[in-house]
Design a protein around this motif. Sequence first.
Motif, PDB file in Angstrom:
ATOM      1  N   UNK A  96     -27.569 -13.943  68.515  1.00  0.00           N
ATOM      2  CA  UNK A  96     -27.351 -13.623  69.919  1.00  0.00           C
ATOM      3  C   UNK A  96     -25.898 -13.905  70.249  1.00  0.00           C
ATOM      4  N   UNK A  97     -25.325 -13.101  71.132  1.00  0.00           N
ATOM      5  CA  UNK A  97     -23.924 -13.238  71.504  1.00  0.00           C
ATOM      6  C   UNK A  97     -23.818 -13.159  73.019  1.00  0.00           C
ATOM      7  N   UNK A  98     -22.992 -14.037  73.598  1.00  0.00           N
ATOM      8  CA  UNK A  98     -22.798 -14.040  75.047  1.00  0.00           C
ATOM      9  C   UNK A  98     -21.329 -14.199  75.373  1.00  0.00           C
ATOM     10  N   UNK A  99     -20.861 -13.420  76.340  1.00  0.00           N
ATOM     11  CA  UNK A  99     -19.547 -13.615  76.958  1.00  0.00           C
ATOM     12  C   UNK A  99     -19.821 -14.038  78.397  1.00  0.00           C
ATOM     13  N   UNK A 100     -19.331 -15.195  78.797  1.00  0.00           N
ATOM     14  CA  UNK A 100     -19.603 -15.698  80.138  1.00  0.00           C
ATOM     15  C   UNK A 100     -18.309 -16.184  80.790  1.00  0.00           C
ATOM     16  N   UNK A 101     -18.274 -16.103  82.119  1.00  0.00           N
ATOM     17  CA  UNK A 101     -17.100 -16.537  82.875  1.00  0.00           C
ATOM     18  C   UNK A 101     -17.100 -18.059  83.027  1.00  0.00           C
ATOM     19  N   UNK A 102     -15.934 -18.672  83.199  1.00  0.00           N
ATOM     20  CA  UNK A 102     -15.859 -20.134  83.395  1.00  0.00           C
ATOM     21  C   UNK A 102     -16.691 -20.600  84.581  1.00  0.00           C
ATOM     22  N   UNK A 103     -16.820 -19.765  85.613  1.00  0.00           N
ATOM     23  CA  UNK A 103     -17.609 -20.149  86.774  1.00  0.00           C
ATOM     24  C   UNK A 103     -19.090 -20.336  86.424  1.00  0.00           C
ATOM     25  N   UNK A 104     -19.571 -19.582  85.432  1.00  0.00           N
ATOM     26  CA  UNK A 104     -20.952 -19.746  84.974  1.00  0.00           C
ATOM     27  C   UNK A 104     -21.102 -21.089  84.268  1.00  0.00           C
ATOM     28  N   UNK A 105     -20.116 -21.462  83.476  1.00  0.00           N
ATOM     29  CA  UNK A 105     -20.141 -22.755  82.785  1.00  0.00           C
ATOM     30  C   UNK A 105     -20.187 -23.893  83.794  1.00  0.00           C
ATOM     31  N   UNK A 106     -19.464 -23.747  84.896  1.00  0.00           N
ATOM     32  CA  UNK A 106     -19.396 -24.805  85.902  1.00  0.00           C
ATOM     33  C   UNK A 106     -20.716 -24.990  86.651  1.00  0.00           C
ATOM     34  N   UNK A 107     -21.574 -23.990  86.630  1.00  0.00           N
ATOM     35  CA  UNK A 107     -22.877 -24.061  87.297  1.00  0.00           C
ATOM     36  C   UNK A 107     -23.932 -24.303  86.225  1.00  0.00           C
ATOM     37  N   UNK A 108     -24.127 -25.569  85.825  1.00  0.00           N
ATOM     38  CA  UNK A 108     -25.001 -25.844  84.675  1.00  0.00           C
ATOM     39  C   UNK A 108     -26.433 -25.364  84.846  1.00  0.00           C
ATOM     40  N   UNK A 109     -27.076 -25.525  86.002  1.00  0.00           N
ATOM     41  CA  UNK A 109     -28.438 -24.986  86.117  1.00  0.00           C
ATOM     42  C   UNK A 109     -28.504 -23.498  85.795  1.00  0.00           C
ATOM     43  N   UNK A 110     -27.529 -22.748  86.292  1.00  0.00           N
ATOM     44  CA  UNK A 110     -27.506 -21.309  86.001  1.00  0.00           C
ATOM     45  C   UNK A 110     -27.171 -21.044  84.530  1.00  0.00           C
ATOM     46  N   UNK A 111     -26.236 -21.798  83.983  1.00  0.00           N
ATOM     47  CA  UNK A 111     -25.889 -21.661  82.575  1.00  0.00           C
ATOM     48  C   UNK A 111     -27.119 -21.862  81.689  1.00  0.00           C
ATOM     49  N   UNK A 112     -27.899 -22.878  82.002  1.00  0.00           N
ATOM     50  CA  UNK A 112     -29.073 -23.151  81.189  1.00  0.00           C
ATOM     51  C   UNK A 112     -30.138 -22.084  81.367  1.00  0.00           C
ATOM     52  N   UNK A 113     -30.423 -21.697  82.633  1.00  0.00           N
ATOM     53  CA  UNK A 113     -31.491 -20.746  82.907  1.00  0.00           C
ATOM     54  C   UNK A 113     -31.163 -19.341  82.400  1.00  0.00           C
ATOM     55  N   UNK A 114     -29.983 -18.847  82.740  1.00  0.00           N
ATOM     56  CA  UNK A 114     -29.676 -17.438  82.493  1.00  0.00           C
ATOM     57  C   UNK A 114     -29.022 -17.180  81.139  1.00  0.00           C
ATOM     58  N   UNK A 115     -28.475 -18.215  80.518  1.00  0.00           N
ATOM     59  CA  UNK A 115     -27.792 -17.993  79.242  1.00  0.00           C
ATOM     60  C   UNK A 115     -28.479 -18.758  78.110  1.00  0.00           C
ATOM     61  N   UNK A 116     -28.429 -20.080  78.145  1.00  0.00           N
ATOM     62  CA  UNK A 116     -28.929 -20.873  77.021  1.00  0.00           C
ATOM     63  C   UNK A 116     -30.424 -20.673  76.791  1.00  0.00           C
ATOM     64  N   UNK A 117     -31.239 -20.846  77.835  1.00  0.00           N
ATOM     65  CA  UNK A 117     -32.678 -20.697  77.653  1.00  0.00           C
ATOM     66  C   UNK A 117     -33.057 -19.247  77.382  1.00  0.00           C
ATOM     67  N   UNK A 118     -32.405 -18.322  78.066  1.00  0.00           N
ATOM     68  CA  UNK A 118     -32.719 -16.902  77.841  1.00  0.00           C
ATOM     69  C   UNK A 118     -32.477 -16.523  76.376  1.00  0.00           C
ATOM     70  N   UNK A 119     -31.325 -16.899  75.824  1.00  0.00           N
ATOM     71  CA  UNK A 119     -30.985 -16.507  74.458  1.00  0.00           C
ATOM     72  C   UNK A 119     -31.742 -17.318  73.419  1.00  0.00           C
ATOM     73  N   UNK A 120     -31.782 -18.637  73.603  1.00  0.00           N
ATOM     74  CA  UNK A 120     -32.450 -19.485  72.623  1.00  0.00           C
ATOM     75  C   UNK A 120     -33.929 -19.187  72.504  1.00  0.00           C
ATOM     76  N   UNK A 121     -34.606 -19.024  73.638  1.00  0.00           N
ATOM     77  CA  UNK A 121     -36.039 -18.745  73.615  1.00  0.00           C
ATOM     78  C   UNK A 121     -36.326 -17.333  73.113  1.00  0.00           C
ATOM     79  N   UNK A 122     -35.423 -16.389  73.376  1.00  0.00           N
ATOM     80  CA  UNK A 122     -35.621 -15.026  72.866  1.00  0.00           C
ATOM     81  C   UNK A 122     -35.564 -15.005  71.346  1.00  0.00           C
TER      82      UNK A 122
END
Length: 310
Positions: A96-122
């Motif tokens: 899995x590959x993701x390009x994300x903006x620094x603002x997404x990194x700064x919002x950890x709940x969103x980072x986890x929900x929309x990026x880390x959990x989405x990709x890892x669980x997929x």
Amino acid sequence: MLPAHVEAPVLGVPIVVRATSAAVTAAAERAFGLWRSLPAALVEPGPPGEVVIIVQALAPDEVALSGKVVTRSHAGALIAAGGGCLLCVQPASGSALAFIAPEVVADEPRLRREVLERLGLALAGARGRTPLPAGAVVWDGHALIFSGADALLNATLAVGCARAGGDLLAAGVVHLSAGRSPMLWGHPGTVRLPPVATYLFPDLPAHAVSGEASVLELDAAALGVERLATHAARATLCLVERTTGQASYLERLARDEALARLARSLAPDPAAVALLAALAGENACWLRVGADVGAAIALIGRLAAQGSLR
């Protein structure tokens, strides 16, 4: 190869998260670190799935960060874009590959929900884990699965029962696998709850989700790591629906009748129903939840703690 990484057997499947940002790997550690306690015998052999996350600033002409993440999938592959995220999952290659903006990194709940959990669980889910929308809680190794059309109610019951002495397995989706024996998996990560959770669980730090007025979000770690579970080999299915009035009602059902009702009302993946039939005992239940959700939680929690729902 990116030097910063986190590795954990998510849903029993080895997953490696690599990132250009130490903040992302730190968030991945908080998101998936629980899985390192999984017994080695339950970790699937084979090469790990790999999630690579690149942090890049948005160009001036790109879509604003407030945009909704839109997903599309076909034949197992998944693409998601919007809100400063561009994600791609290729289960066939285990990557899995993701390009994300620094603002997404700064919002950890969103980072986890929309990026880390989405990709890892997929990636993990593609290795023989069949999803079923449900909440689940575990008592003494035995899971109680809450399945109904109201996903936020399922989650509320699961969190409430964890507060009553069980261990939270999942609040949105459980995964089932066959293998040597049927297994129920859950990732108690980001929990989505209705606004009433503020009154039911006033001491939990649930917060509003931007753009979704009717949803609160909670990091399951707030329950305490001792109140979190990752798997169970035995389960009872509890069908959940709303009813009028204040009171809640619990009725016993035979497992096969409950599975038939589940298939008719929610049309889940038939593979999930078949796996659940192999995992669940002969008994099931039907919970009709009235306006006093707290009373329903107390009822289920008391019976589950007594072992009466097995």
